[in-house]
Design an enzyme around this catalytic site. Structure first.
Site, PDB file in Angstrom:
ATOM      1  N   SER A 105       0.814  -1.212   0.000  1.00 48.10           N
ATOM      2  CA  SER A 105       0.000   0.000   0.000  1.00 48.10           C
ATOM      3  C   SER A 105       0.853   1.270   0.000  1.00 48.10           C
ATOM      4  CB  SER A 105      -0.946  -0.039   1.206  1.00 48.10           C
ATOM      5  OG  SER A 105      -1.878   1.009   1.164  1.00 48.10           O
ATOM      6  N   ASP A 244      -2.648   6.392  -3.407  1.00 48.70           N
ATOM      7  CA  ASP A 244      -1.502   5.763  -2.757  1.00 48.70           C
ATOM      8  C   ASP A 244      -0.964   4.666  -3.676  1.00 48.70           C
ATOM      9  OD1 ASP A 244      -3.583   3.961  -2.437  1.00 48.70           O
ATOM     10  OD2 ASP A 244      -2.936   3.311  -0.453  1.00 48.70           O
ATOM     11  N   ASP A 246      -1.143   1.463  -3.955  1.00 41.39           N
ATOM     12  CA  ASP A 246      -1.972   0.389  -4.519  1.00 41.39           C
ATOM     13  C   ASP A 246      -3.352   0.873  -4.947  1.00 41.39           C
ATOM     14  OD1 ASP A 246      -3.057   0.688  -1.951  1.00 41.39           O
ATOM     15  OD2 ASP A 246      -3.553  -1.432  -1.787  1.00 41.39           O
ATOM     16  N   ASP A 248      -6.025   2.226  -3.403  1.00 42.55           N
ATOM     17  CA  ASP A 248      -7.286   2.130  -2.656  1.00 42.55           C
ATOM     18  C   ASP A 248      -7.554   3.366  -1.804  1.00 42.55           C
ATOM     19  OD1 ASP A 248      -5.423   1.689  -0.672  1.00 42.55           O
ATOM     20  OD2 ASP A 248      -6.221  -0.245  -0.026  1.00 42.55           O
TER      21      ASP A 248
END
Length: 451
Positions: A105, A244, A246, A248
């Site tokens: 992440s 960010d 990833d 999400d």
């Protein structure tokens, strides 16, 4: 997730750690794939899809997981770099039995993680994660060679996800004439987010779209919105959007360089849906959601409740109450009428829909949202010290809460990864908030030293 469940490998968001150190190592990743494959086969299932962000270590972990699944008789569909919410969506779209994301992440490149989605595109149920952990404790053998799983590349996965994101934007609406700066954090949205917004008509400028394997989240993205602020102001853009690593989470920036965090994004979406009679209940935030956000929703007549920190707990509360909208101030926003997990691109599109419907820019949409100053202090303590059970600390917390009254809030919680006590104080005046936070931190520090 129930607090009583003890996990050895899985946290609230999969398995995560420093690359090359247990458990983020190739040997463990292969065993994890084998163990997950064995659990899948117990239920007569056997096809998974694997996506990853742009970290260099993703190649290693992807290959190890693929080998583990194949040895267990499970076939894999490899998506390449894709946002976490894309894997959630494609797991359902491909009718796969399991979705796997290789990502840490918003963490630096030297960290990585492995997390799973169920066939419904949600976080894996507790009982399945526990079954995988149990399988890891035993010797795992390969299936017969004739039963090995196969691996396939799904080259059209980015296009499928782009079309899905666009489908959440009303067909009669267009972003034509809107200048947008996108910050993709050199992460998993670098090749899909620009397509989504350009194909909807926006004039798009990009930063953070040149991943090299080690620059993910490095001075860019939702955890470093100052880069986006600078570009929005320099280019005189209408707004900016930061994801960010990833994809999400999302943060937004208005034309004046003001940052809109997850609370502000939630507020805009909730108010727009409330006005159209499409809210479907209330809004779920977390213990970290700003008090000003809560009070602003209350003025609008929108019900609000708090969950523990973490998107898993937000989701649990949404499902429990049969509500549709929730999220965290970090930018993880869940719109259950479109997705089954947080999706930065789709959340940003919902804000832009509200802007077009109401004929207002971002600044105007949050003009009546007054965020309270928050002061966060981390206090390092001995691992065995329990601040929340210390009588003097509890007495000091009660005293501060009494002095703040209804216009302030205190949150004391343990770090889940370090021997730290996190002190958060919120109120109307920053100087007062800082004073109270320092007072509580000093009390905890003193009690920890005497313990």
């Amino acid at each position: 997730m129930q607090a009583s469940i003890k996990r050895k490998y899985f946290g609230t968001d999969g398995v995560r750690g420093r690359v090359g150190q247990f458990p983020i190592s190739p040997d463990f990743a292969m065993r994890l794939g084998m163990a997950a494959g064995k659990v899948l086969l117990k239920h007569d299932q056997g096809r998974v899809i694997i996506g990853k962000d742009t970290r260099l270590s993703g190649y290693m972990l992807e290959a190890a997981l693929e080998a583990g699944f194949s040895a267990a008789g499970v076939s894999t569909v490899l998506l390449g770099p894709m946002p976490t919410p894309a894997v959630s969506y494609l797991t359902k779209a491909f009718r796969a039995d399991l979705g796997v994301v290789i990502s840490a992440s918003h963490n630096p490149y030297y960290d990585n993680g492995i997390k799973f989605f169920s066939r419904e595109g949600t976080k894996l149920p507790d009982e399945v994660e526990l079954a995988i952990e149990e399988a890891l404790e035993h010797e795992i053998s390969c299936v017969e060679p004739s039963l090995f799983g196969r691996a396939f590349r799904q080259n059209d996965a980015p296009g499928r996800y782009v079309e899905f994101c666009k489908s959440t934007f009303d067909t009669h609406m267009s972003l034509e004439g809107l200048s947008v700066v996108l910050d993709c954090a050199h992460g998993a949205t670098y090749h899909v987010a620009p397509l989504v917004f350009r194909e909807l008509g926006a004039n798009v400028t990009c930063i953070g779209t040149a991943p090299n394997g080690i620059n993910i989240n490095d001075g860019v993205g939702s955890t470093h919105p100052e880069a986006l602020v600078e570009r929005v102001l320099a280019s005189k853009a209408d707004l900016g959007i930061a994801f960010d690593g990833d994809g999400d989470r999302v943060m937004m920036v208005d034309r004046h360089g003001h940052i809109l965090d997850g609370d502000a994004v939630l507020y805009i979406i909730a108010c727009d849906r409330m006005e159209r009679g499409r809210l479907g209940g209330g809004v779920v935030g977390t213990l970290m959601s700003n008090l000003g956000f809560e009070l602003a929703l209350k003025r609008k007549g929108i019900e609000f409740c708090r969950s523990a920190v973490g998107d898993r707990y937000v989701m649990e509360e949404l499902l429990k109450r049969n509500w549709r909208l929730g999220g965290e101030n970090s930018g993880h926003v869940i719109c259950l009428d479109y997705t089954s997990t947080g999706d930065g691109i789709i959340s940003a599109l919902q804000v832009l829909k509200a802007s077009l419907r109401q004929g207002k820019n971002l600044t105007e949409l949050v003009s009546d949202l007054e965020m309270f100053p928050q002061e966060l202090v981390n206090v390092r303590v001995n691992a065995g010290f329990d601040a929340l059970s210390d009588e003097k600390v509890k007495q000091e917390i009660r005293a501060v809460e009494a002095e703040l009254g209804e216009t302030g809030r205190v949150l004391i919680r343990k770090s889940g990864t370090e021997p730290l006590i996190r002190v958060m104080v919120e109120g109307q005046e920053r100087s007062v908030v800082r004073q109270y936070a320092a007072r509580l931190a000093d009390c905890i520090r003193q009690q920890a030293e005497e313990a």
